[in-house]
Design a protein around this motif. Sequence first.
Motif, PDB file in Angstrom:
ATOM      1  N   PHE A   1       0.763  -1.238  -0.096  1.00 25.14           N
ATOM      2  CA  PHE A   1       0.219  -0.002   0.135  1.00 25.14           C
ATOM      3  C   PHE A   1       1.130   1.300  -0.071  1.00 25.14           C
ATOM      4  O   PHE A   1       0.786   2.087  -0.802  1.00 25.14           O
ATOM      5  N   PHE A   2       1.987   1.332   0.811  1.00 22.23           N
ATOM      6  CA  PHE A   2       2.806   2.400   0.949  1.00 22.23           C
ATOM      7  C   PHE A   2       3.561   2.622  -0.324  1.00 22.23           C
ATOM      8  O   PHE A   2       3.554   3.692  -0.774  1.00 22.23           O
TER       9      PHE A   2
ATOM     10  N   LEU B   1       2.676   1.494  -3.401  1.00 25.78           N
ATOM     11  CA  LEU B   1       1.864   1.893  -4.467  1.00 25.78           C
ATOM     12  C   LEU B   1       1.509   3.690  -4.297  1.00 25.78           C
ATOM     13  O   LEU B   1       1.630   3.981  -5.341  1.00 25.78           O
ATOM     14  N   ILE B   2       1.042   3.954  -3.160  1.00 20.77           N
ATOM     15  CA  ILE B   2       0.866   5.541  -2.674  1.00 20.77           C
ATOM     16  C   ILE B   2       2.148   6.198  -3.366  1.00 20.77           C
ATOM     17  O   ILE B   2       1.953   7.173  -4.034  1.00 20.77           O
ATOM     18  N   ILE B   3       3.272   5.814  -2.808  1.00 19.81           N
ATOM     19  CA  ILE B   3       4.498   6.650  -3.190  1.00 19.81           C
ATOM     20  C   ILE B   3       4.859   6.674  -4.786  1.00 19.81           C
ATOM     21  O   ILE B   3       5.226   7.351  -5.401  1.00 19.81           O
TER      22      ILE B   3
ATOM     23  N   LEU C   1      -1.522  10.548   4.201  1.00 15.04           N
ATOM     24  CA  LEU C   1      -1.271   8.935   3.570  1.00 15.04           C
ATOM     25  C   LEU C   1      -1.812   8.161   5.128  1.00 15.04           C
ATOM     26  O   LEU C   1      -2.595   7.164   4.791  1.00 15.04           O
TER      27      LEU C   1
ATOM     28  N   LEU D   1       7.345  14.654  -3.697  1.00 16.58           N
ATOM     29  CA  LEU D   1       5.797  14.440  -3.547  1.00 16.58           C
ATOM     30  C   LEU D   1       5.253  15.862  -3.872  1.00 16.58           C
ATOM     31  O   LEU D   1       4.119  16.173  -4.093  1.00 16.58           O
TER      32      LEU D   1
ATOM     33  N   LEU E   1      -7.285   3.983  -5.838  1.00 17.74           N
ATOM     34  CA  LEU E   1      -5.711   4.043  -6.107  1.00 17.74           C
ATOM     35  C   LEU E   1      -5.794   4.404  -7.704  1.00 17.74           C
ATOM     36  O   LEU E   1      -4.937   5.422  -7.937  1.00 17.74           O
TER      37      LEU E   1
END
Lengths: 259, 425
Positions: free
Chosen positions: A11-12, A14-16, B105, B267, B350
């Motif tokens: 999950f981490f 993927l988000i990153i 997050l 980011l 996502l």
Amino acid sequence: MNIFKNNIFIFFVLIIGLSMNVNSAEGTTFKNLKPGFSFEGPFGKFDKESLKRGYQVYSEVCSSCHGMKQLSFRNLSQPGGPEFPTEMVKEIASGYSITDGFNEYGEPLERSMLPSDRFPKPYGSKEEAKGANNGAYPPDLSLIVKARLDGYNYLYSLLKGYEEEIPEDMDIGDLSYNPWYPGGAIAMYQPLYEDSVEYEDGTPATVDQMSYDVANFLTWAAEPTMEERKRLGFIVMGFLIIFVILMYLSVSRLFRDVH
Amino acid sequence: MNHDYQYTPKNGFSKWLDKRLPLMRFADENLLSFPTPKNLNYFYTFGFILTMCLVTQIITGIVLAMHYVPNTSLAFDSIEHIMRDVNYGWLIRYMHSNGASMFFLAVFIHMFRGLYYGSYKEPREIIWILGVVIFLLMIITGFMGYVLPWGQMSFWGATVITNLVATIPVIGEPVLTLLLGGYSVDNPTLNRFFSLHYLLPFVIFGVVILHIWALHVTGNNNPTGIEVKDSKDTISFHPYYTVKDLFSYVVFLLMFCYFIFYNPNILGHPDNYIEADPMLTPAHIVPEWYLLPFYAILRAVPDKLMGVLLMFGSIIVLFFLPWLDTMKVKSARYRPLYKIFFLLFVIFCLLLGYLGAKPPEGIYLLLSRVSTIYYFAFFLVIMPILSRIEKPLPMPIGISNPAINNNSDSSGGVSGSPSYAMDSK
């Protein structure tokens, strides 16, 4: 259930990953050259000699059109940068003059610059800058590396990437052709040629060398605190890694008897 | 909940204080001895992580405000002044900007956890609703914060997003003027955004207190979704969960520090290091990564007003969750169908985030539309239908009793349900 539990890591990632994708969404189609810089990586430091040469190229070539308004001369002697000796910085600064304040008759006063002064501006105004450059505004270079995707590799590629041969299907008028520039047609003429500067340390001034040094210098200029950041990061991360091990042992010990 | 334990003041001073301001009693009952289900996994540590995120943002934000100048001609340079001249200014600013990303997050994981384990169901509706309020406030605060550096993305992001208000019939235009303090994004906009960006975190802090208060009335949900029955099901918050939360937070900090120290700008968008220029529109205007899913929903709809409504609707719908999913069984552990649809939901969220960064055309637009439809269908169609038709798996009797409760067909152990009577000592 286990899949879900283990998925936290994915999950981490993927988000990153997705957020990185955000930034790569609009790159140039041309892949930047990667000459490899000493400041890359978690322990990277600037090559001070290259920074000094980079400043020389900036001040002799780039600075005629591009300002660097975020930088003061004093930055040149500060740790983590080119680290010119203080005396030398005073000398460099005193080579420029600035209109500052008024004399007793109310006339503008001109004085030579001090280390505390900002780099001189090449043009008095944005309009003047545009007027002198066929309507194109030469951007301020203080933050250019941060303001471009893959900034330093891009700048290196751009500076040495000018090509004489223009593709047949392109009409670029007065502009120059540089495949690394988005669209290919750039208002800046090729700035660097073999021996555009004579390096004080005797390094041969090839286009490649100068592009490399300028990219180095501008990376430092965009973030003069980079070396300090990485140094502090190492200490903080080191502490946290030890701390996290102790915390992990504490949790295991504590929950050993909880069933 | 466990009420066997009572706080007793030990010395003279604490007895004296307890009669006047029961501060120690409050701290003891809510932070130390607070009975907490013993089976909470690491997904349950994000509440603490989020509190720390908020505290970090407030502290770094207060320091930044000491050096920042909310004026269109000075804002950009004042940020660079912080980065270059203020002692450790670069650290404070990177903590704040990356901290916002970490905050989101963590809140996404926290919310997905709530969805998975049914933490929004009776008796925790208010906790969930307050959580959605916090999330909404976070979005507004984050958006306004991104405007403050007055870079190109700040300016154009603000222009695009505030202009959405104008699509609302009749009141749209005057509200937009009020929001901007004029007819376009300019100095008055920056001033009011700064003021609100400073104010809202404290409002968030207030709602967080209510959120935790509500949590401490009902007690924690847990991965089984079965309510706590007696003290055998619980352990005290301290030291068990203080230590576990702290461990989880340190792991989180390691990731946070990686961004601060080794990749602080990844980011963000490079264009935000170019000073705002109202005469020059960037090639692509994209919001911060955490707003991309909502941005994708906005652009998936051909009609502007509908897009705006759906974008806000995607958050508003969360308020009604406790009444859309009426299945008594809380945890997805015992809901095989819901589990599949939930995982699909995560994937589509996502995907929406990915699509928000892509131009709205061709396959991207199609995928945005499919994902948007699934997003809403998950809440408005799938949840109500599953509540009626899904047959939950056999459930254990209690948190500490793994024996299967043969009597339960659909009781999730909600207060007053028959499963309480089954609880054997």
